[in-house]
Design a protein around this motif. Structure first.
Motif, PDB file in Angstrom:
ATOM      1  N   ILE A 123      12.516  -0.506  -0.030  1.00 27.29           N
ATOM      2  CA  ILE A 123      11.995  -1.696  -0.699  1.00 27.29           C
ATOM      3  C   ILE A 123      10.517  -1.504  -1.032  1.00 27.29           C
ATOM      4  O   ILE A 123       9.849  -0.625  -0.479  1.00 27.29           O
ATOM      5  CB  ILE A 123      12.167  -2.966   0.170  1.00 27.29           C
ATOM      6  N   SER A 124      10.014  -2.331  -1.945  1.00 27.81           N
ATOM      7  CA  SER A 124       8.588  -2.339  -2.285  1.00 27.81           C
ATOM      8  C   SER A 124       7.955  -3.599  -1.715  1.00 27.81           C
ATOM      9  O   SER A 124       8.540  -4.680  -1.795  1.00 27.81           O
ATOM     10  CB  SER A 124       8.401  -2.317  -3.806  1.00 27.81           C
ATOM     11  N   LEU A 125       6.772  -3.447  -1.139  1.00 26.61           N
ATOM     12  CA  LEU A 125       6.020  -4.584  -0.613  1.00 26.61           C
ATOM     13  C   LEU A 125       4.595  -4.529  -1.161  1.00 26.61           C
ATOM     14  O   LEU A 125       3.976  -3.455  -1.171  1.00 26.61           O
ATOM     15  CB  LEU A 125       5.997  -4.567   0.917  1.00 26.61           C
ATOM     16  N   PRO A 126       4.045  -5.651  -1.587  1.00 26.37           N
ATOM     17  CA  PRO A 126       2.711  -5.650  -2.195  1.00 26.37           C
ATOM     18  C   PRO A 126       1.589  -5.273  -1.235  1.00 26.37           C
ATOM     19  O   PRO A 126       0.522  -4.837  -1.677  1.00 26.37           O
ATOM     20  CB  PRO A 126       2.548  -7.091  -2.698  1.00 26.37           C
ATOM     21  N   ASP A 127       1.801  -5.438   0.071  1.00 24.17           N
ATOM     22  CA  ASP A 127       0.732  -5.128   1.021  1.00 24.17           C
ATOM     23  C   ASP A 127       0.841  -3.722   1.588  1.00 24.17           C
ATOM     24  O   ASP A 127       0.187  -3.384   2.576  1.00 24.17           O
ATOM     25  CB  ASP A 127       0.693  -6.153   2.156  1.00 24.17           C
ATOM     26  N   SER A 128       1.668  -2.879   0.974  1.00 21.68           N
ATOM     27  CA  SER A 128       1.755  -1.473   1.379  1.00 21.68           C
ATOM     28  C   SER A 128       1.160  -0.602   0.285  1.00 21.68           C
ATOM     29  O   SER A 128       1.373  -0.848  -0.906  1.00 21.68           O
ATOM     30  CB  SER A 128       3.208  -1.064   1.623  1.00 21.68           C
ATOM     31  N   ARG A 129       0.421   0.421   0.670  1.00 20.87           N
ATOM     32  CA  ARG A 129      -0.131   1.358  -0.303  1.00 20.87           C
ATOM     33  C   ARG A 129       0.940   2.297  -0.852  1.00 20.87           C
ATOM     34  O   ARG A 129       0.730   2.956  -1.870  1.00 20.87           O
ATOM     35  CB  ARG A 129      -1.264   2.178   0.330  1.00 20.87           C
ATOM     36  N   PHE A 130       2.075   2.393  -0.153  1.00 20.70           N
ATOM     37  CA  PHE A 130       3.153   3.266  -0.593  1.00 20.70           C
ATOM     38  C   PHE A 130       4.091   2.512  -1.534  1.00 20.70           C
ATOM     39  O   PHE A 130       4.299   1.297  -1.385  1.00 20.70           O
ATOM     40  CB  PHE A 130       3.933   3.806   0.610  1.00 20.70           C
TER      41      PHE A 130
END
Length: 264
Positions: A123-130
């Motif tokens: 998944i994508s999360l806005p607070d992750s740099r990855f």
């Protein structure tokens, strides 16, 4: 008599470069003459890692980053981490010392059954740099492993490893079942195995700590990187004593950062 009138600039630059970034910033405030020397490229080049050009050139950052004055580049790398290793690792500098600081992203870790959609999902999360983090859907046994070459890190440095994660609202299986954390250097005796609860009840000590970025972290262990060599540091998280279902864990990565006396 002011020292800048006695010693040549290159000699003063060498002296300042043998101190620390903090000391160099303080010396820049002494006088106008000291400011120009203490802020010079000659001084701040010495605070950057020897392989900083290689690291930046093989990152997702624009090449223009290398054209910055060396002091600006130093603090850019302290406050604005860059993605390396095809976006699977995050690199920055520790502000006080200039030591290397890496996070191994979930895609660079070995996660059991991570490619099985009924067990894990990306998944994508806005607070992750990855661009992607791993979310646990359902497993009975959990195993996450990783390794990094010691010559990637700063030599003669104590490091701490941290597991960086989140737990979703409907998580299950982490409240009473401990996981085992281990950090060791290839070819040496096994390190201390730590047993921790990732999601303890509120009336119990909370072993994980919230980070400024909103994620949780828990210390896995520490190690000393004496001299750069081809050996690796290996780290793992596992729970394989029962088949109790587990879900709701989100893995961002494992962070390796220099240890100093104020880290505790």
């Amino acid at each position: 008599m002011e020292i800048t009138k006695v010693l040549p600039d290159d000699c003063i630059s060498l002296i300042i470069s043998l101190t620390s970034p903090r000391d160099a910033c303080r010396m820049a405030l002494l006088s106008h003459a000291f400011n120009s020397i203490a802020d010079s490229n000659a001084v701040w080049q010495m605070f950057l890692p020897l392989d900083y050009i290689h690291i930046i050139s093989n990152s997702s950052s624009p090449p223009s980053l290398l054209s910055l004055p060396k002091k600006d580049l130093y603090f850019t790398l302290c406050y604005h981490p860059i993605l390396t290793h095809n976006g699977d690792m995050k690199f920055q500098l520790e502000k006080e010392s200039g030591k290397k600081w890496y996070m191994v992203g979930a895609r660079a870790l070995s996660i059991q059954w991570v490619d099985t959609p009924r067990h894990w999902t990306w998944i994508s999360l806005p607070d992750s740099r990855f661009c992607r983090v791993a979310k646990l859907k359902n497993v009975g046994r959990l195993e996450i492993k990783g390794k990094v070459k010691l010559n990637t890190l700063s030599s003669n440095t104590n490091y701490e490893a941290y597991f960086v994660f989140k737990l979703v609202r409907d998580r299950y299986g982490f409240r009473h079942t401990p996981v085992e954390l281990d950090v060791s250097i290839e070819g040496t005796a096994a390190g201390e195995v730590r047993s921790v609860i990732l999601d303890p009840p509120r009336n119990m000590p909370q072993q994980a700590k919230e980070r400024v970025d909103g994620w949780l972290e828990i210390e896995m262990g520490e190690f000393f990187n004496g001299f750069e060599n081809d050996r690796t540091v290996e780290f793992s998280l596992r729970e394989d004593h029962d088949d109790q279902p587990k879900r709701g864990l989100i893995v961002q990565g494992i962070e390796l950062r220099p240890k100093h006396k104020n880290n505790r």
